[in-house]
Write a protein that holds these residues in place. Structure first.
Motif, mmCIF file in Angstrom:
data_model
loop_
_atom_site.group_PDB
_atom_site.id
_atom_site.type_symbol
_atom_site.label_atom_id
_atom_site.label_comp_id
_atom_site.label_asym_id
_atom_site.label_seq_id
_atom_site.Cartn_x
_atom_site.Cartn_y
_atom_site.Cartn_z
ATOM 1 N N ALA A 1 0.833 -1.205 0.000
ATOM 2 C CA ALA A 1 0.000 0.000 0.000
ATOM 3 C C ALA A 1 0.867 1.253 0.000
ATOM 4 O O ALA A 1 0.574 2.227 -0.711
ATOM 5 N N LYS A 2 1.921 1.260 0.792
ATOM 6 C CA LYS A 2 2.825 2.410 0.793
ATOM 7 C C LYS A 2 3.458 2.617 -0.578
ATOM 8 O O LYS A 2 3.550 3.750 -1.079
ATOM 9 N N THR A 3 3.900 1.520 -1.188
ATOM 10 C CA THR A 3 4.594 1.634 -2.475
ATOM 11 C C THR A 3 3.667 2.157 -3.557
ATOM 12 O O THR A 3 4.034 3.052 -4.341
ATOM 13 N N LEU A 4 2.450 1.643 -3.605
ATOM 14 C CA LEU A 4 1.512 2.068 -4.645
ATOM 15 C C LEU A 4 1.056 3.498 -4.432
ATOM 16 O O LEU A 4 0.993 4.288 -5.378
ATOM 17 N N ARG A 5 0.719 3.826 -3.189
ATOM 18 C CA ARG A 5 0.119 5.120 -2.922
ATOM 19 C C ARG A 5 1.150 6.251 -2.906
ATOM 20 O O ARG A 5 0.890 7.342 -3.422
ATOM 21 N N GLN A 6 2.301 6.002 -2.335
ATOM 22 C CA GLN A 6 3.263 7.076 -2.115
ATOM 23 C C GLN A 6 4.351 7.148 -3.190
ATOM 24 O O GLN A 6 5.015 8.171 -3.310
ATOM 25 N N ILE B 1 -5.576 -0.508 -5.226
ATOM 26 C CA ILE B 1 -5.584 0.411 -4.084
ATOM 27 C C ILE B 1 -6.967 0.408 -3.434
ATOM 28 O O ILE B 1 -7.096 0.434 -2.192
ATOM 29 N N MET B 2 -8.025 0.361 -4.238
ATOM 30 C CA MET B 2 -9.372 0.314 -3.672
ATOM 31 C C MET B 2 -9.576 -0.967 -2.871
ATOM 32 O O MET B 2 -10.191 -0.957 -1.799
ATOM 33 N N ALA B 3 -8.995 -2.051 -3.367
ATOM 34 C CA ALA B 3 -9.108 -3.311 -2.621
ATOM 35 C C ALA B 3 -8.347 -3.230 -1.298
ATOM 36 O O ALA B 3 -8.825 -3.747 -0.267
ATOM 37 N N LEU B 4 -7.217 -2.578 -1.304
ATOM 38 C CA LEU B 4 -6.456 -2.435 -0.064
ATOM 39 C C LEU B 4 -7.150 -1.490 0.917
ATOM 40 O O LEU B 4 -6.997 -1.631 2.139
ATOM 41 N N GLN B 5 -7.922 -0.535 0.393
ATOM 42 C CA GLN B 5 -8.683 0.347 1.276
ATOM 43 C C GLN B 5 -9.811 -0.383 1.994
ATOM 44 O O GLN B 5 -10.277 0.072 3.053
ATOM 45 N N MET B 6 -10.206 -1.500 1.434
ATOM 46 C CA MET B 6 -11.257 -2.311 2.057
ATOM 47 C C MET B 6 -10.669 -3.455 2.880
ATOM 48 O O MET B 6 -11.414 -4.333 3.341
ATOM 49 N N ALA C 1 -3.393 2.904 2.530
ATOM 50 C CA ALA C 1 -3.988 2.872 1.192
ATOM 51 C C ALA C 1 -4.975 3.998 0.972
ATOM 52 O O ALA C 1 -5.305 4.305 -0.178
ATOM 53 N N SER C 2 -5.429 4.650 2.055
ATOM 54 C CA SER C 2 -6.499 5.642 1.933
ATOM 55 C C SER C 2 -5.986 7.072 1.929
ATOM 56 O O SER C 2 -6.462 7.908 1.163
ATOM 57 N N VAL C 3 -5.000 7.385 2.801
ATOM 58 C CA VAL C 3 -4.576 8.765 2.993
ATOM 59 C C VAL C 3 -3.573 9.148 1.920
ATOM 60 O O VAL C 3 -2.711 8.356 1.523
ATOM 61 N N HIS C 4 -3.689 10.405 1.461
ATOM 62 C CA HIS C 4 -2.767 10.901 0.435
ATOM 63 C C HIS C 4 -1.370 11.070 1.020
ATOM 64 O O HIS C 4 -1.214 11.467 2.177
ATOM 65 N N PRO C 5 -0.325 10.816 0.267
ATOM 66 C CA PRO C 5 1.051 10.896 0.802
ATOM 67 C C PRO C 5 1.486 12.285 1.217
ATOM 68 O O PRO C 5 2.487 12.436 1.911
ATOM 69 N N SER C 6 0.746 13.335 0.826
ATOM 70 C CA SER C 6 1.138 14.677 1.249
ATOM 71 C C SER C 6 0.914 14.897 2.735
ATOM 72 O O SER C 6 1.451 15.835 3.318
ATOM 73 N N ASN C 7 0.133 14.046 3.347
ATOM 74 C CA ASN C 7 -0.074 14.131 4.782
ATOM 75 C C ASN C 7 1.255 13.938 5.516
ATOM 76 O O ASN C 7 2.013 13.038 5.203
ATOM 77 N N THR C 8 1.537 14.785 6.498
ATOM 78 C CA THR C 8 2.822 14.753 7.195
ATOM 79 C C THR C 8 3.046 13.429 7.897
ATOM 80 O O THR C 8 4.130 12.860 7.864
ATOM 81 N N LYS C 9 1.993 12.923 8.541
ATOM 82 C CA LYS C 9 2.165 11.676 9.274
ATOM 83 C C LYS C 9 2.496 10.520 8.334
ATOM 84 O O LYS C 9 3.321 9.669 8.641
#
Length: 920
Positions: free
Chosen positions: A856-861, A884-889, A899-907
């Motif tokens: 999930a990290k690799t795909l999303r970020q 990614i949608m499957a990982l969100q579920m 898998a859900s939060v955008h990578p621009s989020n600091t955390k």
């Protein structure tokens, strides 16, 4: 509630020592609290002045520790607190330099140096407030401890206040302190800081004012002072001229090396290498590894130094043939060369010089005296041959013009030789094994210039001249030289042969004399041709055979004697050759001899057990000073250090072998350093790590074919003495990344790929993390080299070994490798989507949450930020979005989160930097 100033006044007047100490510690906070009001700031500084008069040393010491911080604050807020430091704080610092309490003095000295380093004290204050106090503290009637500390402060502040203040205010008092006869501690402090003063005042002041004092300190009767001089010798040498360094400092340093005190000798030997490095010529220290890089520059320099077009052409031709530094021979070198070559030829052995020339011409890396001799021989040989031809010819009128010119050249060379014979020293005679020689061949050549007898005596005249008084004298000397070895049967036989030859020559001389008289009488009485023929036949026939046998016996005896002398003096000849190999003209020979003696086992017992380590540590600097043309002086020492029993010595060499290779160049590196490098590869891990850390730096200096030989040995780095030495394997992975550029794609695939795959499965995560980058760089190498089949095979191997692995750690490794490939752009995204993306997306249904979290990290970020998936609509993009949608579920909360939060989020970004925390 009390104000900051009220609180300060309350506790400053407390009788409790700790309350006043806390007041001193909180002064900076109080000053910051009232920094907006200038009057309050001045009030705080006035409290500081009163607090400085506290009778308790703990309070004064605590106050002095806070002064630098308060001074920095005042400097930053200078518009609101003008001249605060100069008026309130600096007088406290200067006054505490003479405090009765040792701790207060120490803190004030540290504070003064910090303030000078931060450039907070104005130049005017240094001259008017600081230096006068220090000069007063070093007065003859001052306290001994205070005087010693004041001298140390003066020496340490000299580099900070500059040359002008040092020469005007500090230098005169420093010279006086160097001659302090009452306190050796003062002289010791001066000696320890002598180098700092010399570096500030410059060369002129050092040689005029400081060097005489330094020489006195080097001969001080206290060994601690002499030891301090030895430790700062390099800094003093750097501030002097080359001639002073060679003529004066070298002799003083030799005295320190032979000092009666063990501690002085130990310090001197530790400083020997750095001191030798100060003799390096900056203009000639620029190193070119491959001689081809220097050819054009050498040609230009040679052409500038030459005086004729012919010499320019010869220099250029030489530089093209011999790719190294060309050293122009001096007139002294030419004189020595002429002398050596002429002696070789006149002794009847010109081929010896020719063979030496041929052997030396094969390796023309350096211009040595032997090569200069052979070069001179090529110029002298035609003259000597022409001279011989002229002596053997029947008429001088038939000589050509070329022969006349050559004869004139021979006369010039003969004049040079006559001058050389008057010299007291000649390198050839000095190093040559003394072997007695008999110049019989030269005497046999005397035909034209001898006084000829009439036709009757022409056949007999040469023989008496061969057995001359000088010949018999030489026979007697040879017999006398062999008498000490008469016990040897071979020597005894030679003595008997020589004695028989000597007796035969005596008898022949008597018969010869009587025969000549009879011939003369018959010539005067009979003049006819028949009578002449009878007179010639009346000469005793036994004379010629006897003389011939004598000559042969002499030659045979001389050859046997020479052979025996070579065998009996083999050890002394080897010692002479060894001494000759150490001769150079860059540094004083005595310094080099002392440096080379640091490998002597006796030095470890009489000087220092780690003296060999100090020798190894400074060897690259010494080699740089001497230059590659004098590597023969250090070669044996380097080999001795490389085989030293102490692993610390070998470790030191292993860490610096790549630097030495740059100094020596490719030819000497391949000949002398590669065997030692190979030995280090099989040494202890403590030694191998030095080679491994600079493996790329060393291998890039070798030729391609030599470099490929180490491909077979890289696998050995995976084996260590201690399996828990994971840093060794991590360093190997780092070096392999650098080595990719040195080898072809085929070599990378065949030799480096198995090592990288092994490192990817290491037990330590740090090793695996570096190996992931190594794998990605290998893929880039294969792709850029257009080795498509190799690249595809490698990708399929990664899929089979990791993506389809039965262990979750192997599948996680595959995700890490894909992540590294994407981040470093090692593959075009279309090729990545074709070969790796389908297998990567298949891991979305992996049963281990750690694998899905990393996916999930690799795909999303990482993957979705690529232009290939942002600006184009294709099946690959749809497949990624569905995954990614499957990982969100997913039923795991961490998988959903990444898998859900955008990578621009600091955390999310912070979590991405610590992928090992949630996946190991």
């Amino acid at each position: 509630m009390l104000t900051p100033l009220g609180r300060l006044d309350k506790y400053a007047a407390s009788e409790n020592i700790f309350n006043r100490q806390m007041v001193a510690r909180s002064l900076l906070d109080t000053l910051k609290a009232v920094s907006d009001d200038e009057k309050d700031c001045i009030a705080v500084l006035e409290r500081v002045t009163r607090l400085a008069d506290d009778s308790e040393p703990m309070v004064r010491a605590e106050l002095m520790e806070q002064v630098p911080h308060i001074a920095v604050f005042c400097q930053e807020n200078r518009p609101s607190i003008p001249y605060a430091f100069s008026k309130y704080l600096l007088p406290i610092v200067v006054r505490y330099l003479a405090d009765q309490n040792n701790q207060v003095r120490k803190t004030s000295q540290s504070a003064l140096l910090i303030l000078l380093e931060q450039e907070i004290i104005e130049r005017y204050d240094v001259e008017e407030k600081v230096c006068p106090v220090l000069i007063d503290l070093t007065a003859p009637d001052s306290n001994d401890d205070v005087k010693t500390e004041a001298v140390a402060i003066m020496c340490k502040m000299a580099p900070m206040v500059g040359r002008d203040i040092t020469e005007r205010l500090i230098l005169p008092r420093f010279c006086e302190m160097c001659c302090d006869s009452r306190m050796f501690h003062v002289r010791k402090v001066c000696a320890a800081n002598f180098g700092d003063i010399c570096s500030v005042v410059g060369q002129e002041a050092t040689e005029e004012m400081l060097l005489p004092r330094f020489f006195q300190l080097c001969s001080d009767n206290v060994w601690g002072v002499r030891k301090a001089c030895a430790e700062c010798f390099m800094a003093v040498s750097c501030a002097t001229a080359q001639e002073t360094r060679r003529t004066k400092l070298s002799s003083v340093f030799i005295n320190l090396i032979s000092d009666p005190s063990k501690w002085v000798r130990q310090a001197a030997f530790q400083s020997l290498g750095p001191f030798i490095s100060t003799f390096a010529n900056p203009s000639s220290s620029t190193q070119y590894f491959r001689e081809e890089e220097l050819r054009s520059e050498d040609c230009q320099k040679s052409m500038e130094n030459s005086t004729s077009t012919e010499r320019k052409d010869n220099t250029t031709a030489d530089s093209d043939t011999c790719g190294d530094v060309i050293i122009e021979p001096t007139i002294d070198d030419f004189h020595s060369s002429c002398h050596v070559a002429l002696e070789c030829i006149l002794n009847g052995d010109p081929q010896r010089s020719i063979h030496e020339q041929d052997s030396n011409s094969e390796s023309c890396d350096h211009t040595s005296p032997c090569e200069q001799c052979t070069s001179a021989f090529t110029a002298i040989t035609p003259c000597v041959e022409v001279n011989r031809d002229s002596r053997n010819s029947s008429g001088a009128g038939q000589q050509s013009t070329d022969n006349l010119n050559s004869a004139q050249e021979c006369e010039t060379i003969a004049a040079v030789q006559s001058i050389l014979e008057q010299e007291q020293y000649n390198s050839f005679h000095y190093w040559r094994t003394p072997i007695p020689e008999i110049n019989i061949d030269l005497e046999l050549l005397q035909t034209d210039k001898e006084v000829r007898l009439p036709d009757l005596s022409e056949a007999a005249a040469p023989y008496p001249s061969s057995i001359s008084t000088a010949t018999r004298k030489e026979l007697e000397e040879m017999i006398e030289n062999l008498e000490p070895h008469i016990d040897d049967p071979d020597v005894k036989a030679q003595v008997q042969v020589l004695a028989a030859a000597l007796r035969a020559s005596s008898l022949d001389l008597q018969e010869e004399t009587s025969s000549v008289l009879i011939v003369d009488n018959r010539i005067e009485s009979e003049n006819s041709a028949d009578t002449d023929q009878q007179q010639r036949s009346s000469v005793p026939t036994t004379v010629v055979p006897l003389i011939t046998e004598t000559i042969e016996s002499i030659n045979s005896s001389r050859r046997r004697l020479q052979s025996y002398s070579e065998q009996s003096t083999n050890s002394s000849f080897s010692a002479a050759e060894e001494g000759k190999s150490r001769v150079q003209n860059i540094i004083p020979q005595a310094l080099l001899e002392q440096y080379l003696s640091m490998t002597d086992p006796s030095r470890a017992q009489t000087v220092d057990t780690e003296i060999a380590k100090h020798c190894a540590y400074s060897l690259p600097g010494v080699a740089l000073t001497l230059g590659r043309q004098n590597w023969h002086c250090l070669k044996n020492t380097y080999e001795t250090l490389a085989s030293d029993i102490q692993w610390k010595v070998r470790r030191t060499l292993a860490f610096s072998i790549h630097e030495l290779a740059v100094i020596l160049g490719d030819h000497l590196t391949a000949a002398d350093l590669v065997p030692i490098f190979n030995g280090f590869l099989k040494d202890l891990d403590e030694v191998r790590i030095g080679v491994l850390k600079h493996l790329y730096d060393f291998l890039k200096l070798l030729h391609f074919e030599k470099r490929r030989e180490y491909l077979y040995q890289l696998q050995e780095f995976l084996v260590t003495d201690n399996s828990r030495n994971w840093r060794f394997r991590a360093e190997l992975a780092q070096q392999l990344i650098l080595l990719l550029e040195l080898y072809s794609a085929t070599d990378v695939y065949e030799y480096l790929r198995p090592i990288a795959l092994t490192l990817c499965t290491d037990k330590v995560s740090s090793v695996r993390w570096i190996s992931f980058k190594l794998i990605s760089e290998m893929i880039r190498k294969l792709h850029c080299s257009a080795s498509v089949p190799l690249m595809i095979n490698f990708l399929h191997e990664l899929i089979d070994k990791f993506c389809c692995c039965s262990k979750w750690s192997g599948r996680q490794t595959f995700v890490f490798i894909c992540q590294a490939i994407i981040e470093e752009d090692c593959l075009p995204m279309d090729l990545f989507a074709l070969h790796l993306l389908p297998h990567l997306l298949r891991l979305a249904s992996d049963r281990v949450p750690n694998v899905r979290v990393l996916l999930a990290k690799t795909l999303r970020q990482t993957l979705l930020d690529k232009e290939y998936f942002l600006n184009s609509s294709n099946s690959d993009q749809e497949a990624v979005e569905q995954t990614i949608m499957a990982l969100q579920m997913d039923h795991d909360s961490d998988v959903k989160y990444f898998a859900s939060v955008h990578p621009s989020n600091t955390k999310i970004a912070d979590d991405a930097m610590s992928t090992t925390s949630s996946t190991y």
